[in-house]
Write a protein that holds these residues in place. Structure first.
Motif, PDB file in Angstrom:
ATOM      1  N   GLU A   1       0.826  -1.205   0.000  1.00 49.17           N
ATOM      2  CA  GLU A   1       0.000   0.000   0.000  1.00 49.17           C
ATOM      3  C   GLU A   1       0.862   1.258   0.000  1.00 49.17           C
ATOM      4  O   GLU A   1       1.823   1.370   0.764  1.00 49.17           O
ATOM      5  N   SER A   2       0.510   2.201  -0.841  1.00 47.79           N
ATOM      6  CA  SER A   2       1.248   3.460  -0.911  1.00 47.79           C
ATOM      7  C   SER A   2       1.181   4.191   0.422  1.00 47.79           C
ATOM      8  O   SER A   2       0.126   4.322   1.028  1.00 47.79           O
ATOM      9  N   GLY A   3       2.341   4.643   0.905  1.00 49.01           N
ATOM     10  CA  GLY A   3       2.405   5.368   2.161  1.00 49.01           C
ATOM     11  C   GLY A   3       2.417   4.499   3.394  1.00 49.01           C
ATOM     12  O   GLY A   3       2.404   5.018   4.507  1.00 49.01           O
ATOM     13  N   SER A   4       2.471   3.181   3.202  1.00 48.35           N
ATOM     14  CA  SER A   4       2.397   2.259   4.334  1.00 48.35           C
ATOM     15  C   SER A   4       3.776   1.839   4.813  1.00 48.35           C
ATOM     16  O   SER A   4       4.791   2.042   4.139  1.00 48.35           O
ATOM     17  N   ALA A   5       3.798   1.197   5.987  1.00 48.48           N
ATOM     18  CA  ALA A   5       5.047   0.644   6.501  1.00 48.48           C
ATOM     19  C   ALA A   5       5.552  -0.468   5.591  1.00 48.48           C
ATOM     20  O   ALA A   5       6.764  -0.682   5.466  1.00 48.48           O
ATOM     21  N   GLY A   6       4.628  -1.179   4.941  1.00 46.99           N
ATOM     22  CA  GLY A   6       5.023  -2.227   4.003  1.00 46.99           C
ATOM     23  C   GLY A   6       5.774  -1.671   2.812  1.00 46.99           C
ATOM     24  O   GLY A   6       6.771  -2.253   2.362  1.00 46.99           O
ATOM     25  N   ALA A   7       5.300  -0.544   2.287  1.00 45.41           N
ATOM     26  CA  ALA A   7       5.984   0.096   1.156  1.00 45.41           C
ATOM     27  C   ALA A   7       7.367   0.584   1.582  1.00 45.41           C
ATOM     28  O   ALA A   7       8.344   0.446   0.834  1.00 45.41           O
ATOM     29  N   SER A   8       7.467   1.144   2.780  1.00 45.61           N
ATOM     30  CA  SER A   8       8.767   1.598   3.281  1.00 45.61           C
ATOM     31  C   SER A   8       9.724   0.422   3.443  1.00 45.61           C
ATOM     32  O   SER A   8      10.914   0.523   3.099  1.00 45.61           O
ATOM     33  N   ALA A   9       9.206  -0.694   3.945  1.00 42.36           N
ATOM     34  CA  ALA A   9      10.042  -1.882   4.126  1.00 42.36           C
ATOM     35  C   ALA A   9      10.553  -2.390   2.786  1.00 42.36           C
ATOM     36  O   ALA A   9      11.723  -2.776   2.660  1.00 42.36           O
ATOM     37  N   ALA A  10       9.695  -2.385   1.778  1.00 43.73           N
ATOM     38  CA  ALA A  10      10.102  -2.843   0.447  1.00 43.73           C
ATOM     39  C   ALA A  10      11.177  -1.934  -0.135  1.00 43.73           C
ATOM     40  O   ALA A  10      12.171  -2.403  -0.712  1.00 43.73           O
ATOM     41  N   GLU A  11      11.005  -0.642   0.019  1.00 35.30           N
ATOM     42  CA  GLU A  11      11.977   0.313  -0.524  1.00 35.30           C
ATOM     43  C   GLU A  11      13.320   0.206   0.183  1.00 35.30           C
ATOM     44  O   GLU A  11      14.371   0.396  -0.442  1.00 35.30           O
ATOM     45  N   GLU A  12      13.289  -0.091   1.474  1.00 36.09           N
ATOM     46  CA  GLU A  12      14.535  -0.165   2.239  1.00 36.09           C
ATOM     47  C   GLU A  12      15.258  -1.497   2.067  1.00 36.09           C
ATOM     48  O   GLU A  12      16.486  -1.535   1.961  1.00 36.09           O
ATOM     49  N   GLN A  13      14.509  -2.598   2.029  1.00 34.98           N
ATOM     50  CA  GLN A  13      15.137  -3.913   2.034  1.00 34.98           C
ATOM     51  C   GLN A  13      15.145  -4.610   0.679  1.00 34.98           C
ATOM     52  O   GLN A  13      15.908  -5.555   0.477  1.00 34.98           O
ATOM     53  N   LEU A  14      14.303  -4.129  -0.248  1.00 36.44           N
ATOM     54  CA  LEU A  14      14.261  -4.706  -1.594  1.00 36.44           C
ATOM     55  C   LEU A  14      14.291  -3.585  -2.633  1.00 36.44           C
ATOM     56  O   LEU A  14      13.445  -3.507  -3.516  1.00 36.44           O
ATOM     57  N   PRO A  15      15.276  -2.706  -2.542  1.00 35.16           N
ATOM     58  CA  PRO A  15      15.270  -1.481  -3.354  1.00 35.16           C
ATOM     59  C   PRO A  15      15.392  -1.706  -4.855  1.00 35.16           C
ATOM     60  O   PRO A  15      15.000  -0.833  -5.640  1.00 35.16           O
ATOM     61  N   ASP A  16      15.927  -2.835  -5.270  1.00 32.85           N
ATOM     62  CA  ASP A  16      16.141  -3.069  -6.699  1.00 32.85           C
ATOM     63  C   ASP A  16      14.983  -3.789  -7.372  1.00 32.85           C
ATOM     64  O   ASP A  16      15.015  -4.021  -8.589  1.00 32.85           O
ATOM     65  N   LEU A  17      13.969  -4.144  -6.595  1.00 34.10           N
ATOM     66  CA  LEU A  17      12.843  -4.884  -7.171  1.00 34.10           C
ATOM     67  C   LEU A  17      11.704  -3.939  -7.539  1.00 34.10           C
ATOM     68  O   LEU A  17      11.537  -2.871  -6.943  1.00 34.10           O
ATOM     69  N   GLU A  18      10.911  -4.359  -8.510  1.00 33.04           N
ATOM     70  CA  GLU A  18       9.760  -3.572  -8.944  1.00 33.04           C
ATOM     71  C   GLU A  18       8.722  -3.531  -7.822  1.00 33.04           C
ATOM     72  O   GLU A  18       8.328  -4.559  -7.282  1.00 33.04           O
ATOM     73  N   LEU A  19       8.267  -2.327  -7.480  1.00 34.12           N
ATOM     74  CA  LEU A  19       7.297  -2.152  -6.405  1.00 34.12           C
ATOM     75  C   LEU A  19       6.033  -1.499  -6.942  1.00 34.12           C
ATOM     76  O   LEU A  19       6.067  -0.395  -7.474  1.00 34.12           O
ATOM     77  N   SER A  20       4.923  -2.192  -6.786  1.00 37.84           N
ATOM     78  CA  SER A  20       3.623  -1.640  -7.143  1.00 37.84           C
ATOM     79  C   SER A  20       2.998  -1.049  -5.886  1.00 37.84           C
ATOM     80  O   SER A  20       2.724  -1.765  -4.922  1.00 37.84           O
ATOM     81  N   LYS A  21       2.787   0.261  -5.884  1.00 35.05           N
ATOM     82  CA  LYS A  21       2.178   0.928  -4.737  1.00 35.05           C
ATOM     83  C   LYS A  21       0.668   1.004  -4.951  1.00 35.05           C
ATOM     84  O   LYS A  21       0.187   1.728  -5.819  1.00 35.05           O
ATOM     85  N   THR A  22      -0.071   0.251  -4.162  1.00 33.73           N
ATOM     86  CA  THR A  22      -1.515   0.137  -4.334  1.00 33.73           C
ATOM     87  C   THR A  22      -2.259   1.137  -3.449  1.00 33.73           C
ATOM     88  O   THR A  22      -1.686   1.744  -2.539  1.00 33.73           O
ATOM     89  N   ASN A  23      -3.547   1.286  -3.717  1.00 30.87           N
ATOM     90  CA  ASN A  23      -4.358   2.210  -2.928  1.00 30.87           C
ATOM     91  C   ASN A  23      -4.685   1.666  -1.546  1.00 30.87           C
ATOM     92  O   ASN A  23      -4.968   2.435  -0.628  1.00 30.87           O
ATOM     93  N   ALA A  24      -4.680   0.339  -1.404  1.00 31.39           N
ATOM     94  CA  ALA A  24      -5.019  -0.288  -0.129  1.00 31.39           C
ATOM     95  C   ALA A  24      -4.250  -1.595   0.008  1.00 31.39           C
ATOM     96  O   ALA A  24      -3.802  -2.173  -0.991  1.00 31.39           O
TER      97      ALA A  24
END
Length: 281
Positions: free
Chosen positions: A128-151
């Motif tokens: 989810e965009s703006g979530s702790a999950g999105a932050s975790a993905a950006e920090e620990q999996l920065p080279d992978l494609e990340l889809s930021k969803t509405n929920a």
């Protein structure tokens, strides 16, 4: 993966003002019933404080804008407490623990059982965009494609449709969705893999210290008298294992309370996030 007076979880001051609100009182605009642990807890706190809880569905990514513009009075929806949030908002005592976990299709649990395997498979991540999950993905999996969803529910949908391989969401939500309904047996939490340990809190505007003081005091009372423990365990869900002991004494601060008291409600911003907040027909 959101993570109470007339707390604007949705926020309707008059019956006619309910247009555009996902929930006025305890009913969503499509006639479904608004349920969940945070919903019930917010109502209990508001009752304790002598005000009405109102619920406003928001975009999680816009939660702080909604707060500052006074469209809502509290963010109360499984909100992860972070240093950034504490610097910019007034935040309650923590009331619940959580962590970010990976949810995948059941047949792919072994394939994505570690962060290293997720990286080597060049997996597509959803959060989810703006979530702790999105932050975790950006920090620990920065080279992978990340889809930021509405929920967070949309992140699960992406995994089910094979649009993404891994959803990173709140463990409280993941446990609910992987054990009930359409996702049971189809999606699974990757065991022994978590991205962040965290605590849930409630946020008000930075200057509304008196509002949070009263919310904290009410939470403490409801924890000590057993009300919160009762709310945490229902026929539909059990989050009692995630509760945090709350022992708080009011400071007597009243900043921001006059505004709440005058209108008689607290508007709470929420997103759909079972078992924290969800709709039932």
């Amino acid at each position: 993966m959101k993570k109470f007076l007339t707390v604007l979880l949705a926020g309707c001051l008059l019956a006619g003002a309910c247009l555009g609100f996902a929930a006025c009182g305890n009913t969503a605009t499509d006639g479904s019933e608004l349920l969940g642990f945070d919903i019930d807890l917010a109502k209990a706190v508001c009752e304790e404080l002598g005000v009405e809880a109102r619920f406003q569905k928001i975009s999680w990514d816009a939660k702080f804008n909604e707060l500052e513009s006074k469209n809502i009075d509290l963010i109360w929806n499984g909100m992860t407490i972070t240093d950034e949030i504490k610097s910019n908002q007034c935040v309650s005592v923590p009331y619940m623990t959580n962590k970010q976990v990976a949810v995948v299709k059941t047949e792919n649990v072994d394939k994505f059982s570690t962060i290293e395997k997720i990286k080597s498979a060049n997996a597509k991540i959803a959060a989810e965009s703006g979530s702790a999950g999105a932050s975790a993905a950006e920090e620990q999996l920065p080279d992978l494609e990340l889809s930021k969803t509405n929920a967070q529910t949309d992140a699960l949908t992406e995994v089910m449709s094979n649009t993404s391989d891994v959803a990173i969401i709140d463990s409280v939500m993941a446990g609910y969705y992987t054990s009930t309904g359409d996702y049971k047996g189809k999606l699974a939490i990757v065991p022994d893999l978590s991205f962040a340990e965290e605590e849930y809190g409630i946020a008000a505007r930075k200057e509304d210290t008196g509002v949070i003081d009263k919310v904290n005091a009410a939470l403490s009372k409801l924890y000590k008298d057993g009300t919160i423990a009762k709310l945490a365990k229902t026929d539909d869900y059990d989050v009692s294992g995630s509760l945090i002991d709350i022992d708080y004494t009011s400071t007597g601060d009243t900043a921001g309370w006059d505004y709440i008291e005058e209108k008689g409600t607290i508007v709470i911003g929420y997103t759909l996030f079972a078992p924290i907040a969800y709709e039932k027909i």
